[in-house]
Design an enzyme around this catalytic site. Structure first.
Site, PDB file in Angstrom:
ATOM      1  N   THR A 132       0.819  -1.206   0.000  1.00  0.00           N
ATOM      2  CA  THR A 132       0.000   0.000   0.000  1.00  0.00           C
ATOM      3  C   THR A 132       0.855   1.260   0.000  1.00  0.00           C
ATOM      4  OG1 THR A 132      -1.467   1.272   1.449  1.00  0.00           O
ATOM      5  CG2 THR A 132      -0.104  -0.336   2.521  1.00  0.00           C
ATOM      6  N   ASP A 133       0.269   2.363  -0.461  1.00  0.00           N
ATOM      7  CA  ASP A 133       0.975   3.654  -0.385  1.00  0.00           C
ATOM      8  C   ASP A 133       1.024   4.183   1.049  1.00  0.00           C
ATOM      9  OD1 ASP A 133      -1.711   4.330  -0.098  1.00  0.00           O
ATOM     10  OD2 ASP A 133      -1.708   5.911  -1.629  1.00  0.00           O
ATOM     11  N   GLU A 134       0.228   3.567   1.949  1.00  0.00           N
ATOM     12  CA  GLU A 134       0.146   4.099   3.315  1.00  0.00           C
ATOM     13  C   GLU A 134       1.450   3.936   4.088  1.00  0.00           C
ATOM     14  OE1 GLU A 134      -3.573   3.351   5.323  1.00  0.00           O
ATOM     15  OE2 GLU A 134      -4.614   3.101   3.418  1.00  0.00           O
ATOM     16  N   TYR A 158      -1.941  -0.598  10.949  1.00  0.00           N
ATOM     17  CA  TYR A 158      -2.059  -1.249   9.642  1.00  0.00           C
ATOM     18  C   TYR A 158      -0.844  -0.937   8.771  1.00  0.00           C
ATOM     19  CZ  TYR A 158      -3.307  -1.674   4.691  1.00  0.00           C
ATOM     20  OH  TYR A 158      -3.283  -1.945   3.342  1.00  0.00           O
ATOM     21  N   ALA A 160       2.030   0.284   9.531  1.00  0.00           N
ATOM     22  CA  ALA A 160       3.301  -0.169  10.114  1.00  0.00           C
ATOM     23  C   ALA A 160       3.493  -1.661   9.857  1.00  0.00           C
ATOM     24  CB  ALA A 160       3.329   0.124  11.612  1.00  0.00           C
ATOM     25  N   LYS A 162       2.201  -3.376   7.344  1.00  0.00           N
ATOM     26  CA  LYS A 162       2.493  -3.563   5.915  1.00  0.00           C
ATOM     27  C   LYS A 162       3.945  -3.146   5.621  1.00  0.00           C
ATOM     28  CE  LYS A 162       0.176  -4.676   2.941  1.00  0.00           C
ATOM     29  NZ  LYS A 162      -0.172  -6.019   2.383  1.00  0.00           N
ATOM     30  N   ASN A 188      -8.097   1.697  -3.445  1.00  0.00           N
ATOM     31  CA  ASN A 188      -8.907   1.055  -4.492  1.00  0.00           C
ATOM     32  C   ASN A 188     -10.387   1.203  -4.186  1.00  0.00           C
ATOM     33  OD1 ASN A 188      -7.207  -1.883  -5.781  1.00  0.00           O
ATOM     34  ND2 ASN A 188      -6.294   0.016  -5.069  1.00  0.00           N
ATOM     35  N   ARG A 287     -10.714  10.039  12.878  1.00  0.00           N
ATOM     36  CA  ARG A 287      -9.911   8.837  13.154  1.00  0.00           C
ATOM     37  C   ARG A 287      -8.638   9.286  13.877  1.00  0.00           C
ATOM     38  NH1 ARG A 287      -8.098   5.885   7.743  1.00  0.00           N
ATOM     39  NH2 ARG A 287      -9.992   4.664   8.012  1.00  0.00           N
TER      40      ARG A 287
HETATM   41  P1  NAD Z   1      -9.450  -7.492   2.095  1.00  0.00           P
HETATM   42  O1  NAD Z   1      -9.430  -7.233   3.563  1.00  0.00           O
HETATM   43  O2  NAD Z   1     -10.683  -7.253   1.319  1.00  0.00           O
HETATM   44  O3  NAD Z   1      -9.026  -9.021   1.814  1.00  0.00           O
HETATM   45  C1  NAD Z   1      -7.997  -9.650   2.501  1.00  0.00           C
HETATM   46  C2  NAD Z   1      -8.137 -11.154   2.256  1.00  0.00           C
HETATM   47  O4  NAD Z   1      -7.058 -11.821   2.924  1.00  0.00           O
HETATM   48  C3  NAD Z   1      -9.431 -11.753   2.817  1.00  0.00           C
HETATM   49  O5  NAD Z   1     -10.014 -12.614   1.870  1.00  0.00           O
HETATM   50  C4  NAD Z   1      -8.983 -12.527   4.041  1.00  0.00           C
HETATM   51  O6  NAD Z   1      -9.803 -13.648   4.340  1.00  0.00           O
HETATM   52  C5  NAD Z   1      -7.578 -12.931   3.638  1.00  0.00           C
HETATM   53  N1  NAD Z   1      -6.710 -13.187   4.792  1.00  0.00           N
HETATM   54  C6  NAD Z   1      -6.556 -12.407   5.903  1.00  0.00           C
HETATM   55  N2  NAD Z   1      -5.675 -12.965   6.743  1.00  0.00           N
HETATM   56  C7  NAD Z   1      -5.238 -14.111   6.145  1.00  0.00           C
HETATM   57  C8  NAD Z   1      -4.300 -15.112   6.504  1.00  0.00           C
HETATM   58  N3  NAD Z   1      -3.648 -15.059   7.665  1.00  0.00           N
HETATM   59  N4  NAD Z   1      -4.095 -16.136   5.646  1.00  0.00           N
HETATM   60  C9  NAD Z   1      -4.766 -16.219   4.469  1.00  0.00           C
HETATM   61  N5  NAD Z   1      -5.683 -15.296   4.078  1.00  0.00           N
HETATM   62  C10 NAD Z   1      -5.902 -14.255   4.911  1.00  0.00           C
HETATM   63  O7  NAD Z   1      -8.222  -6.660   1.532  1.00  0.00           O
HETATM   64  P2  NAD Z   1      -8.032  -5.982   0.106  1.00  0.00           P
HETATM   65  O8  NAD Z   1      -8.575  -4.619   0.142  1.00  0.00           O
HETATM   66  O9  NAD Z   1      -8.456  -6.921  -0.940  1.00  0.00           O
HETATM   67  O10 NAD Z   1      -6.443  -5.859   0.081  1.00  0.00           O
HETATM   68  C11 NAD Z   1      -5.637  -6.896  -0.466  1.00  0.00           C
HETATM   69  C12 NAD Z   1      -4.178  -6.486  -0.340  1.00  0.00           C
HETATM   70  O11 NAD Z   1      -3.972  -5.262  -1.043  1.00  0.00           O
HETATM   71  C13 NAD Z   1      -3.725  -6.229   1.103  1.00  0.00           C
HETATM   72  O12 NAD Z   1      -2.431  -6.735   1.254  1.00  0.00           O
HETATM   73  C14 NAD Z   1      -3.737  -4.720   1.228  1.00  0.00           C
HETATM   74  O13 NAD Z   1      -2.784  -4.281   2.169  1.00  0.00           O
HETATM   75  C15 NAD Z   1      -3.373  -4.302  -0.178  1.00  0.00           C
HETATM   76  N6  NAD Z   1      -3.883  -2.985  -0.623  1.00  0.00           N
HETATM   77  C16 NAD Z   1      -5.205  -2.665  -0.472  1.00  0.00           C
HETATM   78  C17 NAD Z   1      -5.674  -1.427  -0.937  1.00  0.00           C
HETATM   79  C18 NAD Z   1      -7.124  -1.029  -0.834  1.00  0.00           C
HETATM   80  O14 NAD Z   1      -7.473   0.099  -1.154  1.00  0.00           O
HETATM   81  N7  NAD Z   1      -8.034  -1.924  -0.447  1.00  0.00           N
HETATM   82  C19 NAD Z   1      -4.782  -0.527  -1.530  1.00  0.00           C
HETATM   83  C20 NAD Z   1      -3.419  -0.899  -1.658  1.00  0.00           C
HETATM   84  C21 NAD Z   1      -3.001  -2.130  -1.201  1.00  0.00           C
HETATM   85  P1  TYD Z   2     -10.734   3.851   4.086  1.00  0.00           P
HETATM   86  O1  TYD Z   2     -11.650   3.404   3.003  1.00  0.00           O
HETATM   87  O2  TYD Z   2     -10.856   3.224   5.436  1.00  0.00           O
HETATM   88  O3  TYD Z   2      -9.258   3.713   3.508  1.00  0.00           O
HETATM   89  P2  TYD Z   2      -7.841   4.255   4.144  1.00  0.00           P
HETATM   90  O4  TYD Z   2      -8.060   4.685   5.528  1.00  0.00           O
HETATM   91  O5  TYD Z   2      -7.013   3.013   4.051  1.00  0.00           O
HETATM   92  O6  TYD Z   2      -7.400   5.370   3.250  1.00  0.00           O
HETATM   93  O7  TYD Z   2     -10.925   5.406   4.266  1.00  0.00           O
HETATM   94  C1  TYD Z   2     -10.716   6.307   3.195  1.00  0.00           C
HETATM   95  C2  TYD Z   2     -10.864   7.707   3.750  1.00  0.00           C
HETATM   96  O8  TYD Z   2     -12.231   7.890   4.146  1.00  0.00           O
HETATM   97  C3  TYD Z   2     -10.025   7.956   5.002  1.00  0.00           C
HETATM   98  O9  TYD Z   2      -9.552   9.300   4.957  1.00  0.00           O
HETATM   99  C4  TYD Z   2     -11.018   7.802   6.147  1.00  0.00           C
HETATM  100  C5  TYD Z   2     -12.327   8.263   5.531  1.00  0.00           C
HETATM  101  N1  TYD Z   2     -13.562   7.618   6.071  1.00  0.00           N
HETATM  102  C6  TYD Z   2     -14.620   8.400   6.516  1.00  0.00           C
HETATM  103  O10 TYD Z   2     -14.573   9.642   6.476  1.00  0.00           O
HETATM  104  N2  TYD Z   2     -15.733   7.768   6.993  1.00  0.00           N
HETATM  105  C7  TYD Z   2     -15.840   6.418   7.066  1.00  0.00           C
HETATM  106  O11 TYD Z   2     -16.875   5.901   7.552  1.00  0.00           O
HETATM  107  C8  TYD Z   2     -14.738   5.624   6.596  1.00  0.00           C
HETATM  108  C9  TYD Z   2     -14.792   4.123   6.636  1.00  0.00           C
HETATM  109  C10 TYD Z   2     -13.621   6.270   6.086  1.00  0.00           C
END
Ligand code: NAD
Ligand code: TYD
Length: 354
Positions: A132-134, A158, A160, A162, A188, A287
């Protein structure tokens, strides 16, 4: 074949479905099925002989050893993680366990498997770690966007956790020569995202007549990328990325949270005329440690690998809302059970003032 971990989650499931649709190569999908993993996400792969699902933990060394030996994947793509910042604030333990310890166990087993491969297979093997970019921390309004050399400065449990896994991946390449690739992507949105994250939560609250909870002043900025574009970027890195390198992936679509929610309300208003969803917007307590701004400089992946996002924020949002509207059964299934307890825990304490 390839091994995907976390392929029943939001991005992993979209990746698996895109993978099955765009080639012939089989995929083995290992997922623990936590609250965020949902086999309903893989409904479109049902009956596909090129997809095999195994329920299990990336920290389970014996299971990994067996799966790697039996299936002999040419690549591992690691999506498995605990992924929600707010949950990491309420309970960081699972984040350390899966994102740090789990990634370590996965790396150890992959290293042993890779080390024993015949020479040609060892050279072409890849371990792609999805991050992640975080990990880069928070930007000020005038700061340049994150690039691959920006120093890590994670601010939440989270990010930290990653960052720790990214460092392990880097070390396994540097020390052992494991052919790794790391991607750091921005926020995403798209089909199959669990409704704890901003876009699906606001959609779900909007159509059920609930308040749309904006943290703080709503001016935090994220760089939004449609999930299908993230998947195509990962495929490009897996295909053509330089071993040991990291690639930043972003949508060139910086928006404040308020802009995102207003866009969602407007798009929903067009699909379901007659309701002004913006009237449901409600400012709630911020938050803790809330990162102000993320922005991605994706020059490297664009110039080296020729990747570009296909969707604009508006076109991606339209696709996303259309999918959610057509899948109310999916939302019903994932918002039953544990989900309500999470909403109570996270939002009850935010009631009142911003
Ligand atoms: P998500 O929470 O929707 O899915 C995570 C999946 O991992 C789930 O299906 C869960 O059951 C599985 N999982 C969790 N712990 C596990 C373990 N110990 N063993 C096997 N499976 C396990 O997450 P996501 O949004 O799909 O993110 C996927 C990846 O992309 C993550 O590594 C996240 O850090 C990264 N990422 C997410 C975003 C975003 O915006 N969602 C952006 C950048 C990077
Ligand atoms: P989120 O989707 O949790 O992603 P991330 O924190 O990983 O960027 O949140 C995106 C942004 O939206 C973040 O600045 C927090 C804000 N947010 C709200 O304002 N209200 C909400 O209920 C949630 C879940 C997030």
């Amino acid at each position: 074949m390839i091994l995907v971990t976390g392929g029943a989650g939001f991005i992993g499931a979209n990746f698996v479905l895109d993978w099955l649709a765009s080639g012939d190569e089989p995929v083995l999908n290992l997922d623990k099925l936590t609250y965020a993993g949902n086999l309903g996400n893989l409904a479109d792969a049902a009956g596909n002989p090129r997809h095999q699902f195994v329920r299990g933990d990336i920290g389970d060394r014996e299971l990994l050893r067996r799966l790697l030996a039996e299936h002999r994947p040419r690549a591992v793509v690691n999506f498995a993680a605990e992924s929600h910042v707010d949950r990491s604030i309420h309970g960081p333990g699972d984040f350390i366990q899966t994102n740090v310890v789990g990634s370590f166990n996965l790396l150890e087993e992959v290293r042993a498997y890779w080390g024993a491969l015949p020479e040609g297979e060892r050279e072409s093997f890849r371990f792609l770690h999805v991050s992640t970019d975080e990990v880069y921390g928070s930007l000020g309004a005038a700061d340049p966007a994150f690039c691959e050399t920006t120093a890590y400065a994670p601010n939440s449990p989270y990010s930290a956790s990653k960052a720790a896994s990214d460092h392990l991946v880097r070390a396994y390449h540097h020390t052992y020569g494991l052919p790794t690739l790391t991607t750091n992507c921005s926020n995403n949105y798209g089909p199959r995202q669990f409704p704890e994250k901003l876009v699906p939560l606001m959609f779900h609250h909007a159509i059920t007549g609930k308040p749309l909870p904006i943290y703080g002043d709503g001016k935090n900025v994220r760089d939004w990328l449609y999930v299908g574009d993230h998947c195509s970027a990962i495929r490009a890195v897996l295909d053509r990325g330089r071993v040991g390198e990291t690639y930043n992936i972003g949508g060139k679509s910086e928006k404040t949270n308020l802009e995102v929610v207003h866009a969602l309300c407007a798009a929903l208003g067009e699909l379901r005329p007659g309701i002004d969803y913006t009237r449901q917007i409600s400012f709630v307590k911020d938050r803790p440690g809330h990162d102000r701004r993320y922005a991605i400089d994706s020059t490297k992946i664009e110039s080296e690998l020729g990747w570009r996002p296909r969707e604009s924020f508006d076109s991606g949002l339209a696709k996303t809302l259309a999918w959610y509207l057509a899948h109310e059964d999916w939302i019903g299934a994932v918002t039953s059970g544990e989900y309500q307890q999470w909403v109570d825990l996270n939002y009850a304490s935010r009631k009142g003032a911003a």
